[in-house]
Write an enzyme that holds these catalytic residues in place. Structure first.
Site, PDB file in Angstrom:
ATOM      1  N   HIS A 194      64.884  35.265   5.145  1.00 45.41           N
ATOM      2  CA  HIS A 194      65.648  34.911   6.340  1.00 45.41           C
ATOM      3  C   HIS A 194      67.115  35.014   5.942  1.00 45.41           C
ATOM      4  O   HIS A 194      67.603  34.214   5.146  1.00 45.41           O
ATOM      5  CB  HIS A 194      65.303  33.502   6.809  1.00 45.41           C
ATOM      6  CG  HIS A 194      65.972  33.137   8.099  1.00 45.41           C
ATOM      7  ND1 HIS A 194      65.512  32.119   8.899  1.00 45.41           N
ATOM      8  CD2 HIS A 194      67.048  33.651   8.752  1.00 45.41           C
ATOM      9  CE1 HIS A 194      66.292  32.017   9.979  1.00 45.41           C
ATOM     10  NE2 HIS A 194      67.225  32.936   9.894  1.00 45.41           N
ATOM     11  N   CYS A 205      62.592  26.452   5.500  1.00 46.34           N
ATOM     12  CA  CYS A 205      62.743  25.532   6.621  1.00 46.34           C
ATOM     13  C   CYS A 205      63.720  24.406   6.258  1.00 46.34           C
ATOM     14  O   CYS A 205      63.542  23.727   5.246  1.00 46.34           O
ATOM     15  CB  CYS A 205      61.397  24.935   7.003  1.00 46.34           C
ATOM     16  SG  CYS A 205      61.502  23.816   8.426  1.00 46.34           S
ATOM     17  N   GLN A 242      50.830  30.171   5.646  1.00 46.36           N
ATOM     18  CA  GLN A 242      52.101  29.694   5.102  1.00 46.36           C
ATOM     19  C   GLN A 242      51.979  28.217   4.756  1.00 46.36           C
ATOM     20  O   GLN A 242      51.612  27.400   5.606  1.00 46.36           O
ATOM     21  CB  GLN A 242      53.246  29.899   6.085  1.00 46.36           C
ATOM     22  CG  GLN A 242      54.589  29.503   5.474  1.00 46.36           C
ATOM     23  CD  GLN A 242      55.766  29.838   6.369  1.00 46.36           C
ATOM     24  OE1 GLN A 242      56.290  28.963   7.030  1.00 46.36           O
ATOM     25  NE2 GLN A 242      56.177  31.106   6.368  1.00 46.36           N
ATOM     26  N   ASN A 245      64.104  38.993   7.834  1.00 42.99           N
ATOM     27  CA  ASN A 245      63.928  38.112   8.987  1.00 42.99           C
ATOM     28  C   ASN A 245      65.292  37.564   9.399  1.00 42.99           C
ATOM     29  O   ASN A 245      66.181  37.430   8.574  1.00 42.99           O
ATOM     30  CB  ASN A 245      62.966  36.975   8.603  1.00 42.99           C
ATOM     31  CG  ASN A 245      62.860  35.890   9.650  1.00 42.99           C
ATOM     32  OD1 ASN A 245      63.046  34.718   9.355  1.00 42.99           O
ATOM     33  ND2 ASN A 245      62.550  36.252  10.875  1.00 42.99           N
ATOM     34  N   GLY A 246      65.433  37.261  10.679  1.00 43.87           N
ATOM     35  CA  GLY A 246      66.658  36.635  11.159  1.00 43.87           C
ATOM     36  C   GLY A 246      67.446  37.524  12.098  1.00 43.87           C
ATOM     37  O   GLY A 246      67.966  38.549  11.685  1.00 43.87           O
ATOM     38  N   GLY A 247      67.506  37.136  13.378  1.00 45.43           N
ATOM     39  CA  GLY A 247      68.333  37.844  14.337  1.00 45.43           C
ATOM     40  C   GLY A 247      67.832  39.216  14.728  1.00 45.43           C
ATOM     41  O   GLY A 247      68.578  40.001  15.322  1.00 45.43           O
ATOM     42  N   LYS A 277      58.796  32.920   1.213  1.00 44.41           N
ATOM     43  CA  LYS A 277      59.787  33.071   2.278  1.00 44.41           C
ATOM     44  C   LYS A 277      60.963  32.159   1.958  1.00 44.41           C
ATOM     45  O   LYS A 277      60.778  30.966   1.701  1.00 44.41           O
ATOM     46  CB  LYS A 277      59.219  32.710   3.647  1.00 44.41           C
ATOM     47  CG  LYS A 277      60.183  32.991   4.809  1.00 44.41           C
ATOM     48  CD  LYS A 277      59.493  32.795   6.160  1.00 44.41           C
ATOM     49  CE  LYS A 277      60.381  33.312   7.285  1.00 44.41           C
ATOM     50  NZ  LYS A 277      61.554  32.465   7.545  1.00 44.41           N
TER      51      LYS A 277
END
Length: 322
Positions: free
Chosen positions: A160, A83, A53, A200-202, A123
């Site tokens: 995300h 990010c 990445q 992605n996420g949680g 991403k």
């Protein structure tokens, strides 16, 4: 995850999950172009499939960095557009790139050119706040961003499923405060059926994973995989068949790797810090963590300390928990 998923962490995670796609921590183009390339790019053959990445915002720097990643043997090169940290924003990369989809498309094209046939992926977040175009439909903006990435040559999107708030929230808050919109990932898959979408996420549990895999091509686990790493083994076993290795088996398989890495100059604590959550939830887990945390930095400590720490959790306790 920066400072987390280094080569020691990834090797440990590979022992837990033989089928997961592993990601490096985000590596900046500056680190590759001006730093110790081996430090940032080296990985173990066992890590495959493994994705590099990258963080950056300059087309030439990303092209060159992608070329290095491809020649180093990575299975794919990923551009981080998710990010939100202040440090990353100060370099004008990460989530703030989503304010300029055309520029990101140019970055992806440059990476495709540099990657010499190795897959390039992106991403991203659902979007950013403040919004580049106030009042615009959120999903419409995301779909346009994804379309531009695909046209530029991206072969997959890792989403995300939250917005990134670029001011007023810490990175930790950005992982918790903006609401999750997993349905955006589902819609992307319907609208881009030929483009792999990874969510992605949680995502915490096997049930979460199975729910999302009914709608998208893959899921990405982040901090839960780090803090409770044995979940990787349990989920992998269910999704791919076969039995999970025991936690003690994983410890034993880590010992030759630890010995070799220490012979190469890596301090023990740099390796064992990634293993602290292995026995999470079992009797003796606190003592395991304490031994590694308090003694791994001491002169003379090595693989035997790790085996000794694992004895704090008797084998029959682990078997009973399973």
């Amino acid at each position: 995850m920066m400072d987390w998923t280094d080569r020691h962490c990834r090797y440990f995670h590979r022992l837990l999950s033989p089928n997961a796609v592993l990601y490096t921590e985000m590596v900046t183009t500056g680190a590759i172009l001006h730093g110790d390339k081996a430090r940032f790019l080296d990985f173990e053959p066992a890590e495959h499939p493994v994705v590099l990445q990258l963080g950056g915002a300059d087309t030439k720097e990303l092209e060159i960095s992608a070329r290095w990643g491809a020649r180093w043997g990575y299975d794919a090169i990923n551009l981080n557009c998710g990010c939100p940290s202040d440090r990353v924003q100060s370099g004008r990369f990460g989530a703030c790139l989503m304010a300029d989809p055309d520029h990101v498309a140019e970055l992806v094209k440059a990476m495709v050119d540099g990657a010499e046939g190795v897959a390039v992926t992106v991403k991203c977040r659902i979007g950013i706040e403040p919004k580049p175009v106030p009042g615009r439909d959120e999903y419409e903006a995301l779909a346009e961003f994804v379309a531009k990435m695909a046209d530029a040559g991206a072969t997959a999107i890792v989403l995300h499923a939250r917005n990134a708030v670029l001011s007023g929230l810490s990175p930790k808050e950005n992982r918790e405060v903006p609401p999750l919109r997993h349905d955006f990932g589902y819609r992307l898959k319907r609208d881009f059926p030929d483009l792999p979408i990874v969510l992605n996420g949680g995502i915490q549990t096997l049930a979460d994973v199975e729910t999302h895999l009914a709608h998208v091509d893959g899921v990405m686990l982040g901090r839960v995989a780090y803090q409770e790493p044995y979940r990787l083994a349990e989920i992998d076993a269910v999704l791919n068949g076969g039995a999970s290795p025991s936690r003690h088996e994983v410890v034993e398989k880590m010992l030759p790797f630890i010995e070799q890495r220490m012979a190469d100059g890596a301090p023990l604590k740099a390796i064992t810090r990634h293993m602290l959550g292995l026995f999470q939830g079992l009797p003796g887990a606190r003592r395991w963590r304490r031994i590694l945390s308090e003694d791994a930095h001491k002169p003379g400590s090595g693989p035997e300390l790790v085996r000794q720490a694992a004895m704090a959790v008797p084998l029959d306790w682990e078997a009973r928990a399973a």
